[in-house]
Design a protein around this motif. Sequence first.
Motif, PDB file in Angstrom:
ATOM      1  N   THR A 294       0.915  72.645  -3.853  1.00 23.37           N
ATOM      2  CA  THR A 294       2.118  72.064  -4.446  1.00 23.37           C
ATOM      3  C   THR A 294       2.069  72.239  -5.961  1.00 23.37           C
ATOM      4  OG1 THR A 294       2.014  70.407  -2.713  1.00 23.37           O
ATOM      5  CG2 THR A 294       3.440  69.913  -4.574  1.00 23.37           C
ATOM      6  N   GLY A 334       3.538  75.773  -5.950  1.00 20.84           N
ATOM      7  CA  GLY A 334       4.195  75.893  -4.640  1.00 20.84           C
ATOM      8  C   GLY A 334       5.531  75.160  -4.623  1.00 20.84           C
ATOM      9  N   ALA A 338       9.088  76.393  -3.315  1.00 22.18           N
ATOM     10  CA  ALA A 338       9.775  75.581  -2.296  1.00 22.18           C
ATOM     11  C   ALA A 338      11.194  75.246  -2.752  1.00 22.18           C
ATOM     12  CB  ALA A 338       8.997  74.297  -2.046  1.00 22.18           C
ATOM     13  N   HIS A 361       9.878  82.424   2.909  1.00 21.74           N
ATOM     14  CA  HIS A 361       8.853  82.834   1.941  1.00 21.74           C
ATOM     15  C   HIS A 361       8.371  84.254   2.251  1.00 21.74           C
ATOM     16  CE1 HIS A 361       7.959  79.293  -0.449  1.00 21.74           C
ATOM     17  NE2 HIS A 361       7.961  78.535   0.635  1.00 21.74           N
ATOM     18  N   GLY A 446      -3.521  76.046  -0.196  1.00 22.57           N
ATOM     19  CA  GLY A 446      -2.633  76.691   0.777  1.00 22.57           C
ATOM     20  C   GLY A 446      -2.081  78.043   0.326  1.00 22.57           C
ATOM     21  N   LEU A 447      -1.807  78.203  -0.970  1.00 22.21           N
ATOM     22  CA  LEU A 447      -1.080  79.405  -1.414  1.00 22.21           C
ATOM     23  C   LEU A 447      -1.846  80.722  -1.242  1.00 22.21           C
ATOM     24  CD1 LEU A 447       0.857  78.178  -4.585  1.00 22.21           C
ATOM     25  CD2 LEU A 447       1.636  78.411  -2.249  1.00 22.21           C
ATOM     26  N   ARG A 450      -1.466  82.229   2.035  1.00 22.89           N
ATOM     27  CA  ARG A 450      -0.124  82.512   2.563  1.00 22.89           C
ATOM     28  C   ARG A 450       0.593  83.641   1.858  1.00 22.89           C
ATOM     29  NH1 ARG A 450       0.987  76.579   2.007  1.00 22.89           N
ATOM     30  NH2 ARG A 450       0.346  75.658   3.967  1.00 22.89           N
ATOM     31  N   ASN A 451       0.212  83.951   0.627  1.00 23.16           N
ATOM     32  CA  ASN A 451       1.047  84.867  -0.150  1.00 23.16           C
ATOM     33  C   ASN A 451       0.175  85.869  -0.911  1.00 23.16           C
ATOM     34  OD1 ASN A 451       2.904  85.992  -2.036  1.00 23.16           O
ATOM     35  ND2 ASN A 451       4.222  84.201  -1.752  1.00 23.16           N
TER      36      ASN A 451
HETATM   37  N1  ADP Z   1       4.398  81.883   1.881  1.00 23.02           N
HETATM   38  C1  ADP Z   1       4.441  81.058   0.840  1.00 23.02           C
HETATM   39  N2  ADP Z   1       4.508  81.552  -0.404  1.00 23.02           N
HETATM   40  C2  ADP Z   1       4.539  80.737  -1.482  1.00 23.02           C
HETATM   41  N3  ADP Z   1       4.523  79.390  -1.395  1.00 23.02           N
HETATM   42  C3  ADP Z   1       4.459  78.845  -0.177  1.00 23.02           C
HETATM   43  C4  ADP Z   1       4.407  79.634   1.001  1.00 23.02           C
HETATM   44  N4  ADP Z   1       4.355  78.803   2.065  1.00 23.02           N
HETATM   45  C5  ADP Z   1       4.367  77.534   1.566  1.00 23.02           C
HETATM   46  N5  ADP Z   1       4.415  77.553   0.216  1.00 23.02           N
HETATM   47  C6  ADP Z   1       4.368  76.399  -0.699  1.00 23.02           C
HETATM   48  O1  ADP Z   1       3.034  75.888  -0.706  1.00 23.02           O
HETATM   49  C7  ADP Z   1       3.043  74.476  -1.015  1.00 23.02           C
HETATM   50  C8  ADP Z   1       2.108  73.717  -0.106  1.00 23.02           C
HETATM   51  O2  ADP Z   1       0.792  74.040  -0.403  1.00 23.02           O
HETATM   52  P1  ADP Z   1      -0.449  73.363   0.352  1.00 23.02           P
HETATM   53  O3  ADP Z   1      -1.685  73.830  -0.320  1.00 23.02           O
HETATM   54  O4  ADP Z   1      -0.336  73.633   1.803  1.00 23.02           O
HETATM   55  O5  ADP Z   1      -0.152  71.811   0.183  1.00 23.02           O
HETATM   56  P2  ADP Z   1      -0.718  70.656  -0.788  1.00 23.02           P
HETATM   57  O6  ADP Z   1      -0.584  71.108  -2.189  1.00 23.02           O
HETATM   58  O7  ADP Z   1       0.173  69.481  -0.500  1.00 23.02           O
HETATM   59  O8  ADP Z   1      -2.122  70.430  -0.368  1.00 23.02           O
HETATM   60  C9  ADP Z   1       4.484  74.028  -0.852  1.00 23.02           C
HETATM   61  O9  ADP Z   1       4.988  73.755  -2.134  1.00 23.02           O
HETATM   62  C10 ADP Z   1       5.193  75.242  -0.228  1.00 23.02           C
HETATM   63  O10 ADP Z   1       6.485  75.400  -0.683  1.00 23.02           O
END
Ligand code: ADP
Length: 554
Positions: A294, A334, A338, A361, A446-447, A450-451
């Motif tokens: 985030t 993120g 979002a 995304h 998370g990022l 995923r990307n």
């Molecule tokens: N494929 C993607 N590319 C870029 N951003 C993404 C993708 N999928 C989700 N996000 C963003 O990643 C963020 C969530 O990150 P995460 O690490 O899972 O959560 P947190 O920060 O709550 O622990 C959200 O803001 C979401 O919009």
Amino acid sequence: MTAKYAIGVDYGTQSGRVLLVNVQTGEELAVCVNPYKSGVIDNVLPSGTVLGHDWALQHPDDYLEVLYQMIPKVMQSVQVKPEDVIGIGIDFTSCTMMPLNEDMEPLCLDLKWRDNPHSWVKLWKHHAAQSEADEITELAEKRGEAFLSRYGGKISSEWMLPKILQILRESPDVFEATDVFFEACDWLTYKLTGNISRSSSTSGYKSFWHKEDGYPDKDFFSELDPRLENILDTKMGGPIVPVGNRAGELTEAMAKRIGLLPGTSVAVGIIDAHASVPAVGAVREGQLVMAMGTSTCHMLLSHKETKVEGVCGVVEDGMIPGTFGYEAGQAAVGDIFAWFVEHGIPEYVKFQADQENVGIHEWLEKNASAYKPGQTGLLALDWWNGNRSVLVDADLSGLILGYTLATKPEEIYRALLEATAFGTRKIIDSFLESGLEVKEIFACGGLPQRNRLLMQIYADVTNREIKVAESSQDPALGAAMFGAVAAGKDKGGYDNIIEAAEKMARVKEEFFVPIQEHVDKYNKLYKHYLKLHDYFGYGENDVMVELKNLKNSM
Ligand SMILES: Nc1ncnc2c1ncn2[C@@H]1O[C@H](COP(=O)(O)OP(=O)(O)O)[C@@H](O)[C@H]1O
Ligand SMILES: O=C(CO)[C@@H](O)[C@@H](O)COP(=O)(O)O
């Protein structure tokens, strides 16, 4: 010896997750994620009370649900006996704080207080205490307070004292009724163990506590507001315990509730982003870990303590014993992507993503990958949630430059990814300018999982290789490591976090390598980013703040 296990509980912004890990190998056996039922409360309270601008609250029951629901679920999903779970560690967003009554219960759960927004948990990204933060900075500057330099010269509205001061000023009755203000991290540790203690990590990074000097002088607090004179002994009181230690043992009642054994060791809580540091194996000077979700937190280890512009804090032993842990960060990363996915894309993108059976995304990433650096003609400032480092100003806002009638959604998406990478480069530059070394970069959260485009852009913009955590539950893995350390070697755990990291940490074999042609282009673009950054960030053009004031006056 039979295999031993530890549990890591990671409290993020939107959800909490529980991870069960093999202590000897770091193997992750099971994970359960629980999105918070009330999420982030930023509009209205459950009772209907409307919140002001920049408010962000949470419901404390959502945190307990993570323990009550997810720990039993994780245990049921694998063949692990409760007696083989030797330790539990918690990590939490910070400063996420709450007013508690004399029974250590959150004020917002009391009928008398629940309609008052100030009785609720203030989430780290509650930014409505900016004027209080400015006031604290001004006073600290005026008094020549030494602590200010450890926090990059500016106090953030995200921290404990601005939040307390906002409560005091706007709701003195809640302030009066509060027995103690606690970080959520420490409250959950109390709920598990029955022991009242504060983590040296949250106290050091978010509450101005220092290992040698303690808190700022009493005079400082009383000059801020006479009603704060004794706050250190009263509403901010309680023993501070260094991270890497045991906070206590699981109580009988809690053990029964979550299906573990009473007496199981519980570690002192840590800040969520910091838990990722040992989880990628970063335990040495010059290693920088970016926890990208985030928001992004940048954690750098060093043997020296020095001033860094806009750093969120430097704490001795704050992350890894024997080093100074520096934290800097970007308040939205993120969250910016979002926002664009939610509010910025036309119907045809949704339609095409549907047709191709991919998420928005993924569709944007694929189409943005077709562009070379500079080819979009766009440049953005990544301040959608203010600027945490190096400007420390929650009143700054986002900017995109270079739109034309031909601009496409994937180009905007790419510009936003790039903007966050430039923000990170600015933070790295700030570390380097202060004489700190940055030898190795790790990405987790998370990022990076995923990307891929995002990570390649970061490698190109910073001109550095980036290693990525193997675990997608990095903070929870780090928390579990601290759980294993809390249990100690005799019980099958470890004597310290460095030993735990040697055995339990993991990064992927593949890493992101800068592409020279891209690096050259981004060097040019970064110069323009810096021009915009300094122009809007250092007050030469204060239109962002003026716009915000205008909006807030409506
Ligand atoms: N494929 C993607 N590319 C870029 N951003 C993404 C993708 N999928 C989700 N996000 C963003 O990643 C963020 C969530 O990150 P995460 O690490 O899972 O959560 P947190 O920060 O709550 O622990 C959200 O803001 C979401 O919009
Ligand atoms: O501020 C800190 C750490 O100091 C974080 O808790 C905060 O940025 C929230 O992190 P997440 O983006 O929810 O992982």
